[in-house]
Design a protein around this motif. Sequence first.
Motif, PDB file in Angstrom:
ATOM      1  N   TRP A  78      30.418  64.452  88.536  1.00 26.27           N
ATOM      2  CA  TRP A  78      31.348  65.575  88.393  1.00 26.27           C
ATOM      3  C   TRP A  78      30.557  66.870  88.148  1.00 26.27           C
ATOM      4  O   TRP A  78      30.834  67.909  88.759  1.00 26.27           O
ATOM      5  CB  TRP A  78      32.286  65.288  87.226  1.00 26.27           C
ATOM      6  N   GLN A 121      28.851  68.103  91.343  1.00 27.22           N
ATOM      7  CA  GLN A 121      29.765  68.702  92.315  1.00 27.22           C
ATOM      8  C   GLN A 121      30.181  70.111  91.915  1.00 27.22           C
ATOM      9  O   GLN A 121      30.435  70.960  92.766  1.00 27.22           O
ATOM     10  CB  GLN A 121      31.008  67.815  92.480  1.00 27.22           C
ATOM     11  N   HIS A 122      30.297  70.352  90.589  1.00 27.44           N
ATOM     12  CA  HIS A 122      30.776  71.652  90.125  1.00 27.44           C
ATOM     13  C   HIS A 122      29.658  72.663  89.900  1.00 27.44           C
ATOM     14  O   HIS A 122      29.899  73.869  89.934  1.00 27.44           O
ATOM     15  CB  HIS A 122      31.594  71.491  88.840  1.00 27.44           C
TER      16      HIS A 122
END
Length: 395
Positions: A175, A178-179
């Motif tokens: 996560w 991806q951010h």
Amino acid sequence: MTEFLPISTGFVWPLAVAIAWVLGEIVHRSTNLPRISVYSLTGVVLSYAQTGMLPRPSEGEITLIANMAFGLILFEFAYRINLRWLRLNWWLAASGLAESVATFVLVYIVVGMFGITGLPGLLIAALAVSTSPAEVLRVVNEQRSSGQVTERVLHLAALNCLFAVFIFNLIVGLWSFQHSGSVWSAVSNSLLVLAASGALGVAFGYAVPVLLRKLGILAQDATLAFSIAVILLAALAQAFKISPILATLGFGLMVRHRREALSPAQRNFGALGDLLTVLLFVFIGASLAWPSIVAGADIALALLGARFLSKLAGATLFARFSGTTWRKGLLTGVAMSPMSVLVIGLMVQTRSMGIDLMDQLAPLATATLLLAIFGPVLTQLALKFAGETSEPQEK
């Protein structure tokens, strides 16, 4: 509500603990329901999103105190895990792994049917695997339970916990990548957190007994000494933004693995542990917002159905292979219902990393609330039907 009361926000948490404790005693004595179910429900009612008496749990030092309370429970829980038994009865270990994988896959498929896929779906599936040690151990201690089902529930809960923490941190790392696009951010939020947390717990597991032995107090009442050690460990873990869950589990497992005798230590760490337990479960309830609970109700019910079915099937199908009856395997699966404290603990951990996932995982709020209330009840009933409880009569 707090703006209408002539009291500071520093007073409302002790007041909430007092209210929860009184209600817990009244309800338990009249209905024999687990006290912790009442504590959690009280926290929900008094939370910022309902009556507004309590501020957000992430505000102030209350999160640190909750981590300390959870740490005491996790240490006692981990100390009861016999790794040698898992090595000898590898069918039991296999059942825990198979059930964990099955729960993860089945829950991901179910939430995917409601449109929750990708990383949010993976996070929900990972958290759904967990069987919270806090609720299970509290019910076991409260009911003075002992026997085959009790020990199986404790060991399978440990396997669930380790699996959930490992998978959850890997997904959080993905996560983060991806951010942010940063490989370092992804690794530091996953693999490094796991490694540092485990290493810190192991270090405490070696150092603390050595220190107590040199002081000549290891064979005496170990309650205070290990309470201080666990509280210090939880504080260090929060300060360095690593996992207090994994650190305290590692501490307890290492102490048990080295066969340090802690028999003089009081159950639940005495009055201190009882007090912090009330605060912990009020904290859990206060972490839940009613709008999120309502928004995720339909998905949560399907999620809980998939979770319950996979745990029931896993514990039952492996029952005879691992040396018990089908009936006791079934009761073991029922007793593995609780998950709320571990879920909130992991969510709080991610908030400390600057990642707030609760709003994106609304079904978890509903599932957490339902299992905070009914999970301990199911564990209590399963242990009673197994004939392993011996709760003293209330006066």
